[in-house]
Design an enzyme around this catalytic site. Structure first.
Site, PDB file in Angstrom:
ATOM      1  N   ASP A 385       2.611  10.258   7.105  1.00  0.00           N
ATOM      2  CA  ASP A 385       3.292  10.240   5.819  1.00  0.00           C
ATOM      3  C   ASP A 385       2.586  11.140   4.812  1.00  0.00           C
ATOM      4  OD1 ASP A 385       5.168   9.452   4.028  1.00  0.00           O
ATOM      5  OD2 ASP A 385       4.373   7.436   3.703  1.00  0.00           O
ATOM      6  N   HIS A 387       3.019  12.640   0.567  1.00  0.00           N
ATOM      7  CA  HIS A 387       3.739  12.715  -0.695  1.00  0.00           C
ATOM      8  C   HIS A 387       3.319  13.982  -1.408  1.00  0.00           C
ATOM      9  CE1 HIS A 387       4.077   8.498   0.428  1.00  0.00           C
ATOM     10  NE2 HIS A 387       5.285   8.631  -0.069  1.00  0.00           N
ATOM     11  N   LYS A 466      18.187  13.706   0.632  1.00  0.00           N
ATOM     12  CA  LYS A 466      17.197  13.865   1.707  1.00  0.00           C
ATOM     13  C   LYS A 466      17.703  14.767   2.819  1.00  0.00           C
ATOM     14  CE  LYS A 466      18.844   9.834   4.205  1.00  0.00           C
ATOM     15  NZ  LYS A 466      18.571   8.736   5.082  1.00  0.00           N
TER      16      LYS A 466
HETATM   17 ZN   LIG Z   1       6.877   7.460   0.292  1.00  0.00          ZN
END
Ligand SMILES: [Zn+2]
Ligand SMILES: [Zn+2]
Length: 637
Positions: A385, A387, A466
């Site tokens: 992940d 950001h 997205k």
């Molecule tokens: Zn997130």
């Protein structure tokens, strides 16, 4: 009746001037070729039975059975045939619903016992009988009360319930032979058009998917236009079964699950553990190369913080909570929150942006037990992940960077992939301006690298649009892995800002993105993609040394030590067993290289590597073999 063709790009449209008694009549008069392959007819773009009357001035198109819509009708008609067969064979059975699905159909039945695989041949035989009678499907419209009365008199309470829930004045019924079903249609002209089907499995399913309602027995079938397509499909399924990651996971000793631990929790064995580790290492290197910074947040965060982020309102059902010292904590289902706090820990200038925070984040999400499956759907998993926090002007370059990243990684694992862009859903938050800016940035980034994509209107997250990446594996199946999501809400809720060139505070845009997605799921896909025969660079065991006799052990031990010393994942089989057996076992483990050490190798001080596909390399000294493996790893093959 007169008609003529009006256009003919993907479909033949016919303009019916005077009306016709039925669709089939219209097509016949218009001299359409291949009428025996026509499943239904589109009248002014609405699909109807071929027997439907055609009004004057209608535009009609034949729906050929091999088209997507035609196949749906074929499969749905097969479900009616199956329901009739089951009713004839198992008196007292009650029918519920039977839709077409991808490649086939199912029907849910209520019977005194669940149906078993053993029942399927008998049902198939009955279906063939019904098909051979070539019974026409007849449509009849009826007042709801009358229809409900009809089904009630037959003891078909589920149908009565459906009619009552529909709340319509008129419903339609479809009959073939003695069997009548409540159905919107359309259907094939007759049962004889079903040329190739097979019943494949049974399963339990709750009525209306509701665990409090009756448990029904579902029978799945597949249907195709001909035997050839059916055979190809069944072969693909066989191949998929051989590649099943749960089966291979056991055979290759990669992972296991335990009822006593809890469903959806994976236990990684040493070979699975090293495979994960290799992929994690790879990910870390690839992220560092692209300007990401590695961060790590805690596993549990105060519930108040989840309230602030909106997860408590929107995502609570999927979260685990725990309470200690009268303080409630939420176990993280996502990694975003700590990343935002890291961003907020300093005053940020536009010069500091973008910030790219990466975490191999372990998350917990409660999934219903019914959907859990091997590594593909689990309750605890690790996401790759990140950001990215950037200015609105940087958004488009950052998205492009992520797409380049995805392209590079998919090429390494030899996956093709498809892109889908999902736009603003009806229920969403944020200003039109933000949504437009982000959606445009996504589309521009995809256009700039000339990738093809599909737009899913209204399918975005509630906080932003997205891009979803569906990878295609060796069997041409699609798997969701990477996603890139824009978010304007969380930066707002957490009061994130940067000081711009104008000396004013501005709100950054946040991108949530994963490349492989859940590592568990990705490893499951990899196992099936490679059928367990991993390329050397990720293979848990790269080399196994096999001795011919005990007198070769000293040299084999030295070779093993050399390999391990060069960081090659090697193991040995020095058992006093027949060489053939040892080779077969190594092949079952799908180990890329086998080194058979006999007298020749021991005397000459080298190895003759055998590949898992049965081929061999030339005799070489151990140093050269080490170079060979290291080159494989460098080239990621
Ligand atoms: Zn997130
Ligand atoms: Zn139907």
């Amino acid at each position: 009746m007169i008609g003529h063709r009006t256009h003919s790009k993907d479909q033949i449209s016919l303009d019916i001037k005077e009306g016709a008694p039925s669709g089939i009549e219209a097509l016949r008069v218009l001299n359409i070729k291949g009428l025996d392959r026509v499943a239904a007819i589109k009248v002014n773009n609405i699909i109807q039975d071929l027997s439907a009357p055609i009004g004057p001035g209608s535009m009609v198109d034949p729906v050929f059975i091999e088209s997507e819509e035609g196949l749906d009708i074929l499969r749905h008609s097969a479900s009616h045939v199956m329901a009739m067969a089951v009713k004839e064979l198992f008196p007292g059975v009650r029918v519920t619903i039977g839709p077409a699905i991808e490649n086939g159909f199912y029907y849910d039945f209520d019977y005194q016992r669940p149906f078993k695989e053993d029942d399927l041949p008998l049902i198939e035989e009955k279906m063939v009988e019904i098909i051979n009678q070539d019974l026409p499907f007849r449509r009849e419209e009826m007042g709801s009360d009358k229809a409900a009365g009809f089904f009630r008199s037959q003891g078909e309470d589920y149908k009565v319930e459906i009619i009552e829930d529909l709340g319509e004045k008129i419903v339609s019924l479809y009959s073939h032979g003695s069997f009548t079903d409540l159905c919107r249609g359309p259907h094939l002209p007759s049962t004889g058009m079903i040329k190739a089907f097979k019943l494949v499995k049974t399963a339990g399913a709750y009525w209306r998917g509701d665990e409090k309602r009756a448990m029904l027995s579902r029978i799945y079938g597949v249907a195709f236009i001909d035997r050839k397509d059916l055979k190809e499909y069944l072969q693909r399924i066989e191949e998929a079964k051989k590649r099943d990651h749960i089966k291979l996971g056991k055979q290759l000793d990669l992972f296991s699950t335990y009822e006593e631990i809890g469903a959806g929790m994976i236990v990684w064995h040493p070979k699975g553990g090293i495979l994960r580790h290799i992929i994690e290492e790879f990910e870390i290197q690839e992220h560092l190369k692209r300007g990401y910074e590695i961060v790590k947040g805690p596993q549990i965060l105060k519930t108040e913080l989840w309230e602030k982020s909106g997860h408590f309102d929107h995502y609570r059902e999927n979260m685990y909570f725990t309470e200690i010292d009268k303080q409630s904590y939420g176990i993280k289902p996502m990694n975003c929150l700590s990343h935002m706090l890291i961003y907020r820990s300093k005053i940020r200038s536009y010069r500091d942006l973008p910030k790219r925070y990466f975490e191999l984040g372990l998350v917990h999400r409660h999934e219903r037990s019914g959907v859990l499956h091997g590594l593909s759907r689990v309750r605890e998993f690790t996401q790759d992940d990140a950001h990215i926090l950037c200015t609105p002007e940087q958004l488009d370059m950052e998205i492009k960077g992520v797409l380049d990243f995805i392209r590079d990684v998919m090429a390494i694992f030899r996956f093709d992939y498809e892109l889908e862009i999902s736009t603003r859903p009806e229920k969403s938050i944020g200003s039109d301006e933000d949504w437009d800016m982000a959606t445009r940035a996504l589309i521009k980034a995809v256009d700039d690298i000339s990738l093809e994509y599909r737009i899913n209107e209204g399918d975005g997250a509630f906080y932003g649009p997205k891009i979803d990446v569906k990878l295609k594996d060796a069997l041409d199946r699609r798997w969701q892995c990477a996603t890139v999501q824009c978010d304007f809400t969380l930066p707002e809720r957490f009061d994130l800002s940067y000081v711009d060139i104008d000396n004013q505070k501005h709100k950054p845009v946040m991108i949530h993105r994963v490349i492989l997605g859940s590592l568990e799921r990705f490893i499951g896909v990899l196992i099936e993609h490679y059928a367990g025969a991993f390329p050397t660079w990720i293979a848990p065991v790269q080399v196994r040394i096999l001795t011919v006799t005990d007198r070769n052990i000293p040299y084999a031990e030295k070779a093993l030590k050399d390999l391990i010393g060069a960081s090659i994942r090697a193991e040995a089989d020095f058992r006093n067993e027949k060489l053939g057996l040892k080779v077969r076992e190594a092949q079952m483990q799908k180990i890329p290289y086998m080194l058979v050490v006999g007298d020749k190798e021991a005397e000459r001080g080298g190895v003759t590597p055998r590949l898992r596909n049965g081929k061999s390399l030339d005799f070489m000294d151990i140093g050269k073999f080490i170079d060979h493996i290291q080159e494989d790893c460098k080239q990621r093959r």
